[in-house]
Scaffold this active site. Structure first.
Site, short mmCIF file in Angstrom:
data_model
loop_
_atom_site.label_atom_id
_atom_site.label_comp_id
_atom_site.label_asym_id
_atom_site.label_seq_id
_atom_site.Cartn_x
_atom_site.Cartn_y
_atom_site.Cartn_z
N HIS A 49 1.47 -5.79 0.74
CA HIS A 49 0.15 -5.40 1.31
C HIS A 49 -0.75 -6.47 1.95
CE1 HIS A 49 0.63 -1.50 -0.68
NE2 HIS A 49 1.43 -2.06 -1.44
N GLU A 109 -0.50 -9.36 -2.01
CA GLU A 109 -1.82 -9.15 -0.99
C GLU A 109 -1.73 -10.60 -0.39
OE1 GLU A 109 -3.50 -6.24 -0.48
OE2 GLU A 109 -3.38 -5.22 -2.41
N HIS A 141 1.99 1.29 2.69
CA HIS A 141 1.48 2.51 3.40
C HIS A 141 2.18 3.09 4.53
CE1 HIS A 141 -2.36 1.39 1.50
NE2 HIS A 141 -2.04 -0.06 1.80
N GLU A 145 -3.32 -1.87 8.40
CA GLU A 145 -2.30 -2.39 7.47
C GLU A 145 -0.92 -2.18 7.60
OE1 GLU A 145 -2.25 -3.08 2.45
OE2 GLU A 145 -3.90 -1.76 3.42
#
Length: 178
Positions: free
Chosen positions: A80, A143, A12, A27
């Site tokens: 992430h 993740e 992001h 995030e």
């Protein structure tokens, strides 16, 4: 790790905040913080580390994958933090797309759980994500917890978590690129 180039991709950034935790954590901010910690650990191991972004800016998915090619990366790691509709889901998942990258994903994931992350092991899985699917170089997507889980959101912001997770990722990278 001398002679090895690792591209770290903090997920992001810029106008793309990613998921937002219940306490308002973006995030994009946690991925950048984590990538910076991982970069430091990999540099200490002798690797050359390139970041797809080192500030709060928007980087296209294509530009992220092109960075791995341009830098002739030995490995691309996209960082992430996951989210879910309910706040009870927690854990870490490691994704790969190409079968030949599965062993790298497994090595990094194993190191995360050898570090006793005190969260659910959600496994190593095939993932159809642009940054690993369209990447010409070995690539994995991590993740590292659920920002939608209040305990994990709090933990991911702590220096101890950042140090622990970055050391585990660096160890997994070293082991997988031997």
């Amino acid at each position: 790790m001398r002679g090895k180039t690792i591209v770290l991709d903090p997920g992001h950034g810029g106008k793309d905040v990613g998921s937002i935790g219940g306490k308002g954590t973006y995030e994009k901010d946690v991925t950048l913080r984590t990538a910076r910690h991982v970069r430091q650990k990999l540099i200490q191991e002798g690797a050359t580390v390139v970041m797809t972004r080192d500030a709060d800016k928007t980087v296209s998915l294509n530009d992220r994958t092109v960075a791995a090619q341009t830098e002739n990366a030995d490995l691309f790691i996209s960082i992430h933090f996951d989210a879910y509709q309910t706040s009870d889901v927690h854990g870490m998942t490691t994704y790969y797309y190409k079968p030949q990258d599965q062993h790298i994903a497994e090595e990094i994931h194993d190191q995360l759980f050898k570090a006793e992350m005190n969260t659910k092991d959600r496994g190593v899985r095939f993932g159809d994500y642009h940054v690993i699917r369209e990447n010409a170089k070995p690539a994995v997507l991590l993740e590292l917890g659920y920002i939608s889980n209040k305990d994990e959101e709090t933990r991911m912001m702590t220096p101890s978590f950042q140090d622990q997770v970055s050391a585990a990722i660096a160890s997994g990278v070293v082991n997988s690129l031997r």
